[in-house]
Scaffold this motif. Structure first.
Motif, PDB file in Angstrom:
ATOM      1  N   UNK A 198       0.818  -1.212   0.000  1.00  0.00           N
ATOM      2  CA  UNK A 198       0.000   0.000   0.000  1.00  0.00           C
ATOM      3  C   UNK A 198       0.853   1.263   0.000  1.00  0.00           C
ATOM      4  N   UNK A 199       2.124   1.148   0.453  1.00  0.00           N
ATOM      5  CA  UNK A 199       2.950   2.348   0.615  1.00  0.00           C
ATOM      6  C   UNK A 199       3.705   2.681  -0.665  1.00  0.00           C
ATOM      7  N   UNK A 200       3.878   3.981  -0.900  1.00  0.00           N
ATOM      8  CA  UNK A 200       4.675   4.456  -2.041  1.00  0.00           C
ATOM      9  C   UNK A 200       5.836   5.317  -1.552  1.00  0.00           C
ATOM     10  N   UNK A 201       6.228   5.137  -0.298  1.00  0.00           N
ATOM     11  CA  UNK A 201       7.313   5.935   0.274  1.00  0.00           C
ATOM     12  C   UNK A 201       8.570   5.812  -0.572  1.00  0.00           C
ATOM     13  N   UNK A 202       9.268   6.910  -0.750  1.00  0.00           N
ATOM     14  CA  UNK A 202      10.461   6.909  -1.606  1.00  0.00           C
ATOM     15  C   UNK A 202      11.521   5.956  -1.081  1.00  0.00           C
ATOM     16  N   UNK A 203      11.629   5.796   0.253  1.00  0.00           N
ATOM     17  CA  UNK A 203      12.633   4.884   0.815  1.00  0.00           C
ATOM     18  C   UNK A 203      12.327   3.441   0.438  1.00  0.00           C
ATOM     19  N   UNK A 204      11.047   3.099   0.342  1.00  0.00           N
ATOM     20  CA  UNK A 204      10.656   1.748  -0.055  1.00  0.00           C
ATOM     21  C   UNK A 204      10.951   1.542  -1.535  1.00  0.00           C
ATOM     22  N   UNK A 205      10.609   2.518  -2.356  1.00  0.00           N
ATOM     23  CA  UNK A 205      10.862   2.388  -3.798  1.00  0.00           C
ATOM     24  C   UNK A 205      12.350   2.230  -4.074  1.00  0.00           C
ATOM     25  N   UNK A 206      13.175   3.070  -3.458  1.00  0.00           N
ATOM     26  CA  UNK A 206      14.616   3.005  -3.721  1.00  0.00           C
ATOM     27  C   UNK A 206      15.223   1.733  -3.148  1.00  0.00           C
ATOM     28  N   UNK A 207      14.739   1.290  -1.989  1.00  0.00           N
ATOM     29  CA  UNK A 207      15.260   0.062  -1.395  1.00  0.00           C
ATOM     30  C   UNK A 207      14.982  -1.146  -2.261  1.00  0.00           C
ATOM     31  N   UNK A 208      13.816  -1.193  -2.874  1.00  0.00           N
ATOM     32  CA  UNK A 208      13.486  -2.301  -3.760  1.00  0.00           C
ATOM     33  C   UNK A 208      14.271  -2.234  -5.066  1.00  0.00           C
ATOM     34  N   UNK A 209      14.408  -1.052  -5.610  1.00  0.00           N
ATOM     35  CA  UNK A 209      15.156  -0.921  -6.861  1.00  0.00           C
ATOM     36  C   UNK A 209      16.621  -1.287  -6.664  1.00  0.00           C
ATOM     37  N   UNK A 210      17.150  -1.066  -5.470  1.00  0.00           N
ATOM     38  CA  UNK A 210      18.547  -1.412  -5.189  1.00  0.00           C
ATOM     39  C   UNK A 210      18.797  -2.918  -5.252  1.00  0.00           C
ATOM     40  N   UNK A 211      17.739  -3.725  -5.141  1.00  0.00           N
ATOM     41  CA  UNK A 211      17.912  -5.183  -5.189  1.00  0.00           C
ATOM     42  C   UNK A 211      17.261  -5.760  -6.448  1.00  0.00           C
ATOM     43  N   UNK A 212      17.305  -4.989  -7.526  1.00  0.00           N
ATOM     44  CA  UNK A 212      16.845  -5.443  -8.848  1.00  0.00           C
ATOM     45  C   UNK A 212      15.365  -5.773  -8.869  1.00  0.00           C
ATOM     46  N   UNK A 213      14.568  -4.954  -8.195  1.00  0.00           N
ATOM     47  CA  UNK A 213      13.121  -5.091  -8.257  1.00  0.00           C
ATOM     48  C   UNK A 213      12.561  -3.870  -8.988  1.00  0.00           C
ATOM     49  N   UNK A 214      11.936  -4.106 -10.112  1.00  0.00           N
ATOM     50  CA  UNK A 214      11.325  -3.020 -10.881  1.00  0.00           C
ATOM     51  C   UNK A 214       9.970  -2.688 -10.267  1.00  0.00           C
ATOM     52  N   UNK A 215       9.775  -1.446  -9.841  1.00  0.00           N
ATOM     53  CA  UNK A 215       8.538  -1.051  -9.169  1.00  0.00           C
ATOM     54  C   UNK A 215       7.824   0.029  -9.970  1.00  0.00           C
ATOM     55  N   UNK A 216       6.519   0.082  -9.784  1.00  0.00           N
ATOM     56  CA  UNK A 216       5.726   1.136 -10.419  1.00  0.00           C
ATOM     57  C   UNK A 216       4.543   1.466  -9.531  1.00  0.00           C
ATOM     58  N   UNK A 217       4.130   2.722  -9.602  1.00  0.00           N
ATOM     59  CA  UNK A 217       2.947   3.153  -8.876  1.00  0.00           C
ATOM     60  C   UNK A 217       1.696   2.736  -9.631  1.00  0.00           C
ATOM     61  N   UNK A 218       0.671   2.346  -8.867  1.00  0.00           N
ATOM     62  CA  UNK A 218      -0.626   1.976  -9.428  1.00  0.00           C
ATOM     63  C   UNK A 218      -1.707   2.645  -8.584  1.00  0.00           C
ATOM     64  N   UNK A 219      -2.917   2.704  -9.076  1.00  0.00           N
ATOM     65  CA  UNK A 219      -3.991   3.293  -8.269  1.00  0.00           C
ATOM     66  C   UNK A 219      -4.184   2.553  -6.956  1.00  0.00           C
ATOM     67  N   UNK A 220      -4.306   3.310  -5.884  1.00  0.00           N
ATOM     68  CA  UNK A 220      -4.498   2.717  -4.576  1.00  0.00           C
ATOM     69  C   UNK A 220      -5.949   2.403  -4.294  1.00  0.00           C
ATOM     70  N   UNK A 221      -6.221   2.087  -3.034  1.00  0.00           N
ATOM     71  CA  UNK A 221      -7.580   1.727  -2.640  1.00  0.00           C
ATOM     72  C   UNK A 221      -8.190   2.848  -1.825  1.00  0.00           C
ATOM     73  N   UNK A 222      -9.450   3.144  -2.110  1.00  0.00           N
ATOM     74  CA  UNK A 222     -10.178   4.129  -1.323  1.00  0.00           C
ATOM     75  C   UNK A 222      -9.535   5.494  -1.390  1.00  0.00           C
ATOM     76  N   UNK A 223      -9.246   6.026  -0.218  1.00  0.00           N
ATOM     77  CA  UNK A 223      -8.671   7.376  -0.157  1.00  0.00           C
ATOM     78  C   UNK A 223      -7.181   7.401  -0.454  1.00  0.00           C
ATOM     79  N   UNK A 224      -6.546   6.218  -0.557  1.00  0.00           N
ATOM     80  CA  UNK A 224      -5.116   6.173  -0.882  1.00  0.00           C
ATOM     81  C   UNK A 224      -4.958   6.255  -2.390  1.00  0.00           C
TER      82      UNK A 224
END
Length: 662
Positions: A198-224
């Motif tokens: 559920x989180x799109x925090x920049x620290x999470x995105x960069x941490x995942x990309x550092x270990x060869x995980x391609x990430x992308x934002x998608x529509x969240x649920x409800x108010x997120x």
């Protein structure tokens, strides 16, 4: 893993039955829309059910089990969309588990999941640090690991297909969302593994990309407004294996057929047969006697109680996990065969002297088992529980007791083929299969997998040359029921043990005498001196009771136990001993040396040395073996598996420089 990594959840309740974490000042799920949120973020976010189509088993790992809502939503989808024969492994890590009563309250609003919720709540373990493997059906396995997420993922073995990242938000729980977690996720992820959060925090995105995980934002649920989805490419630098290389076990190559030969029809062999049958494997038990449980497993009574370690650490966790898992499996088997568990009325381990009482105090202080599985009682309470006057305080294990090991073997073997009255003399790996021959060199059978669970008989096979197994003669003594003992309702242990009456007699035992490992265990004679020692132990602590028992016609049974030098089971793939000698010869110079990963003999496994607590250790070690054979996630921590690793004896010998290199 350390005990500091575990404490239970601290809850408040919002809007009736919505749990709120006081520790993290955050909600778990809202009662309104929580199920839809789980479906949107985690199920659709990982492209389920499409992702598991055509897969024999599928592994999901969740960081933050919480109230179990994501698991229930996934289980509900699985039962509606799975294919025949598929298996779901759901591994969840939780640092602060809920108690079952709080989970029941939190899940009550989700009426659509009520049947599954009821099954989960019945099986939900008492909170304790470590791994808890729960079979909710033969197709759905939950492994709940309680502890710090980084420590747990470091100790987890298996390949993950999809990740549910659902801890409290990075702002409120930064200890979870750290770089070490992402690195361990990368080690465990198969190429193409997906994740969602559920989180799109920049620290999470960069941490995942550092270990060869391609990430992308998608529509969240409800108010997120947004959430993250990701894919591990497998093309980045593979994160290193953090354990000792000589204990590393790689995922096996798929077996051409789901068939296994198991030598030995005792507890060791039958428990593995049952674990494989649960995975739809065809197992054949080869037993030299004309019936199952012909050796030590043939004693009329065996004791079900934990082997506890007062000092804590990996060994303590292993034996706590083994006992919990054994009780779970025995309850399930008891539903098939109620007579099997009629003797599980409890065990009292008596504090007969000061060292025993100090040990009990330490076990309680260290929470070696949850309160519902172990309690300290004074002599008065112990007497009331036992139905017999006792002068010592005790540790009470209310779910332990005794059972008939022969009946257990027969129940475990119900889904396996039996080859009785055939003594295996040699085995050879030829053309992709293990072929086993009898003493006349006639073929007994062939299969891609061979498991040696025949105790000391395994020493006849040169493939086991690196195993220093030991033989111990054990003798039990039968005594008729007396006036003093007719109401005894608990097993009493005090260095030896005394059982309640079964079949008109008590059992006292057992002696434990080292004998030459080459000694044949067939028709082992009963010795009068061993009876005298059993009776002397009873006389020492219960002189009035011993005097009241009729001992004119003392009978008993003797058998050989197979044990290892360190008294731990030997369970796992059999090493390539020549490779070990060549590759690890310099291990005595310290761990700074660079060593290659371990090599093993293709398709060969052992399940040996269960010793005097086999009834409570065999189930989990058999489950480990079945997971290693099939490539499924393990149900216990890697550090626990290393305690039982067959190669440990050679590594220790090499460290002492007591083996010449080849």
């Amino acid at each position: 893993m350390s005990s500091a990594s575990f404490s239970t959840a601290e809850l408040d309740w919002r809007a009736g039955d919505a749990p709120f974490s006081r520790r993290y000042q955050d909600i778990y799920h809202s009662a309104e829309g929580g199920l839809a949120e789980s479906s949107h973020v985690f199920l659709h976010g990982n492209d389920l059910p499409a992702a598991w189509r055509g897969r024999p088993f599928f592994c999901i790992c969740e960081t933050g089990f919480g109230m179990g809502l994501n698991f229930l939503a996934c289980w509900d989808l699985w039962r509606r969309a799975k294919s025949p024969g598929q298996r779901l492994h759901y591994v969840a890590v939780e640092k602060h588990p809920l108690f079952v009563k709080d989970m029941a309250r939190a899940l009550a609003p989700f009426a659509a999941l009520a049947p599954l919720t009821e099954r989960l709540l019945r099986a939900y373990p008492m909170p304790q640090e470590g791994f808890h493997r729960v079979y909710l059906s033969d197709q759905v396995t939950l492994t709940l690991a309680i502890g710090d997420v980084v420590d747990t993922l470091e100790n987890l073995e298996g390949e993950v297909d999809a990740w549910f990242l659902d801890g409290f938000s990075p702002a409120r729980n930064p200890q979870m969302w750290r770089a070490e977690m992402f690195r361990r996720m990368a080690r465990l992820s198969r190429p193409g593994a997906t994740l969602s959060t559920y989180t799109v925090a920049s620290s999470v995105r960069s941490g995942l990309m550092d270990v060869a995980c391609a990430v992308r934002k998608c529509p969240g649920f409800g108010t997120k407004r947004a959430m993250l989805r990701g894919v591990f490419s497998g093309k980045g630098e593979k994160q290193p294996f953090t354990g000792p290389p000589f204990y590393r076990i790689s995922k096996p190559s798929p077996a051409p057929e789901r068939r296994a030969l198991i030598l030995g029809g005792g507890i060791a062999g039958c428990s593995v047969a049952a674990a494989l049958a649960r995975r739809n494997w065809r197992a054949t038990l080869v037993e030299r006697h004309d019936h199952l449980a012909g050796e030590a497993s043939g004693n009329p009574i065996g004791i079900v109680m934990p082997r506890l370690v007062a000092g804590g650490g990996a060994e303590a966790r292993l034996y706590g996990e083994s006992y919990r898992y054994a009780l779970q499996e025995l309850r399930a088997l008891g539903r098939q065969e109620p007579a099997l568990i009629r003797g599980l009325t409890g065990v009292l381990e008596l504090g007969v002297d000061e060292p025993a009482r100090r040990r009990h105090e330490k076990l309680v202080a260290n929470q070696a088992l949850p309160a519902g599985l172990m309690e300290a009682v004074n002599a008065r309470t112990a007497s009331s529980l036992a139905g017999l006057a006792l002068s010592s305080p005790a540790l009470h294990f209310p779910h332990g007791g005794w059972l008939d090991p022969g009946l257990l073997c027969r129940v475990l073997a119900r889904k396996s083929d039996l080859c009785l009255g055939r003594r295996a003399a040699r085995a050879a790996y030829e053309e992709g299969a293990w072929r086993v021959f009898d003493e006349g060199d006639a073929l007994i059978g062939a299969a891609p997998i061979l498991i040696l669970a025949n105790g000391l008989g395994a020493l006849r096979f040169p493939q086991n040359a690196g195993l220093p197994l030991k033989a111990y003669r054990g003798q039990i003594t039968y005594l008729p029921v007396g006036d003093e003992t007719q109401n005894l309702s608990k097993v009493l242990t005090f260095g030896t043990y005394l059982t309640p009456a079964a079949g008109g007699r008590h059992v006292i035992g057992a002696t434990y005498d080292a004998v030459p490992a080459e000694r044949d265990s067939a028709d082992l004679p009963v010795e009068g001196t061993a009876h005298e020692r059993n009776l002397a132990a009873l006389l020492t602590y219960f002189p009035e009771l011993a005097a009241s028992l009729e001992r004119d016609c003392v009978e008993g049974r003797a058998a050989l136990r197979c044990a290892s030098p360190d008294s731990h089971a030997v369970a796992g793939p059999v090493p390539d001993w020549d490779f070990y000698r060549r590759s690890y010869e310099r291990v005595r110079h310290g761990t700074r040396e660079t060593f290659p990963p371990a090599a093993y003999q293709t398709g060969l496994y052992v399940h040996l040395g269960l010793g005097s607590r086999g009834l409570t250790t065999a189930f989990l070690s058999a489950e480990l073996l079945a997971s290693q054979i099939t490539g499924e996630p393990w149900g216990l921590a890697r550090e626990g598996a290393e305690i039982m690793h067959p190669g440990r004896f050679m590594i220790r010998a090499l460290k002492r420089a007591s083996i010449c290199s080849v």
